[in-house]
Design an enzyme around this catalytic site. Sequence first.
Site, mmCIF file in Angstrom:
data_model
loop_
_atom_site.group_PDB
_atom_site.id
_atom_site.type_symbol
_atom_site.label_atom_id
_atom_site.label_comp_id
_atom_site.label_asym_id
_atom_site.label_seq_id
_atom_site.Cartn_x
_atom_site.Cartn_y
_atom_site.Cartn_z
ATOM 1 N N ASP A 32 19.659 81.541 64.776
ATOM 2 C CA ASP A 32 20.657 81.991 65.743
ATOM 3 C C ASP A 32 22.078 81.759 65.251
ATOM 4 O O ASP A 32 22.319 81.005 64.294
ATOM 5 C CB ASP A 32 20.441 81.304 67.097
ATOM 6 C CG ASP A 32 20.643 79.794 67.030
ATOM 7 O OD1 ASP A 32 20.206 79.177 66.037
ATOM 8 O OD2 ASP A 32 21.244 79.213 67.962
ATOM 9 N N GLU A 91 19.522 76.792 67.803
ATOM 10 C CA GLU A 91 20.145 75.536 67.367
ATOM 11 C C GLU A 91 21.554 75.391 67.908
ATOM 12 O O GLU A 91 22.037 74.267 68.088
ATOM 13 C CB GLU A 91 20.164 75.483 65.835
ATOM 14 C CG GLU A 91 20.619 74.148 65.244
ATOM 15 C CD GLU A 91 22.128 74.043 65.016
ATOM 16 O OE1 GLU A 91 22.609 72.934 64.727
ATOM 17 O OE2 GLU A 91 22.835 75.079 65.134
#
Length: 368
Positions: free
Chosen positions: A88, A142
């Site tokens: 991400d 994350e």
Amino acid sequence: MTALLDQRTLPDRMTRVTDLDLSVDAVTLLEQLVNIESVSKNEQRIADAVEAALRPLGHLEVSRHGNSVVARTSLGLPERVVIAGHLDTVPLNDNLPALRDGDVLRGLGTCDMKGGVAVMLKLAATVPAPNRDLTFLFYEAEEIESEFNGLHLLSQSDPDLLQADFAILMEPSDAVIEAGCQGTLRVDVTTRGERAHSARSWMGVNAIHKAGAILDRLNAYEARKPVIDGLEYHEGLNAVYVRGGVAGNVIPDECVVEVNFRFAPDRSEADAEAFVRDFFEGYDVTVTDMAAGAMPGLDRPAAKAFLEAVGGEVAPKFGWTDVAQFTKLGIPAVNFGPGDPMFAHKQDEHVPTEHVERCERILKEWLA
């Protein structure tokens, strides 16, 4: 901007990207990855692409867990290494699609941390018979709250998949080893007063004025700089937010100073909290967030071997990274990835192509 984006707002050549070609060089593969938008909670397309690219590789066992993908060798070798990277990114900031600019690649995620993901995919494809068993972990979420973090979720649901003798987190580190990481603690330090009309301020007690003493303590703070495994860490205690006030004609009865403490990994979470509470003795202190740091662990055999392979000086990691998650599992871990972390989350995010090539070359030589 919300994390879930309308794909119609993205450039056409990005929306067409659905496949990853593992036969191309790592920098070209990185460009493909960057052009698959994957803001946190919108990682399905990139996870689909990673899974589809890895499934045909017969030397790997591939499994899907939400929008995280795990690929493992099972050669029965005496040592296992986890190589991990998150899929991400933070929200867009007018920095997609990717743009090649001389010897750098610009765009969202180039530095944090699709450069590392590209290296991982190339290793997975080109090192079918490593000298250590490998676990490649491509995980989701994350960049947001830890409850969504794919590595954290796997540690709860499938901890056996994370077992290893050593872990490499491919967070940007200028293509050198950054060992361990600092812990982080956030607290609200509150002052209280009494409301009154601002025309008759002497009838009340101004809570914002009382917060000045908190800032004075912070200005007088002297950072601790412990040396751990030969690395000097630098702690920091800083006000990061101040909130208070009722109206333009009211003396405020409450003021909150939000303070962030970045502490060296030789402090436990309990030690860090005790230090902050003692530092702000006499004030109401509320812990709002806390995460432990990670010791360097450079004395472990696998870590020593990796240090020898990379060469150069090892630096301490001043921020918090998911190496702390591996530390909780008893696995020594380091940060080693392409990109200058100073450019993570910036509009001008970029990565030197040489960093990508260097990390791939070093890891391939170490593993093959």
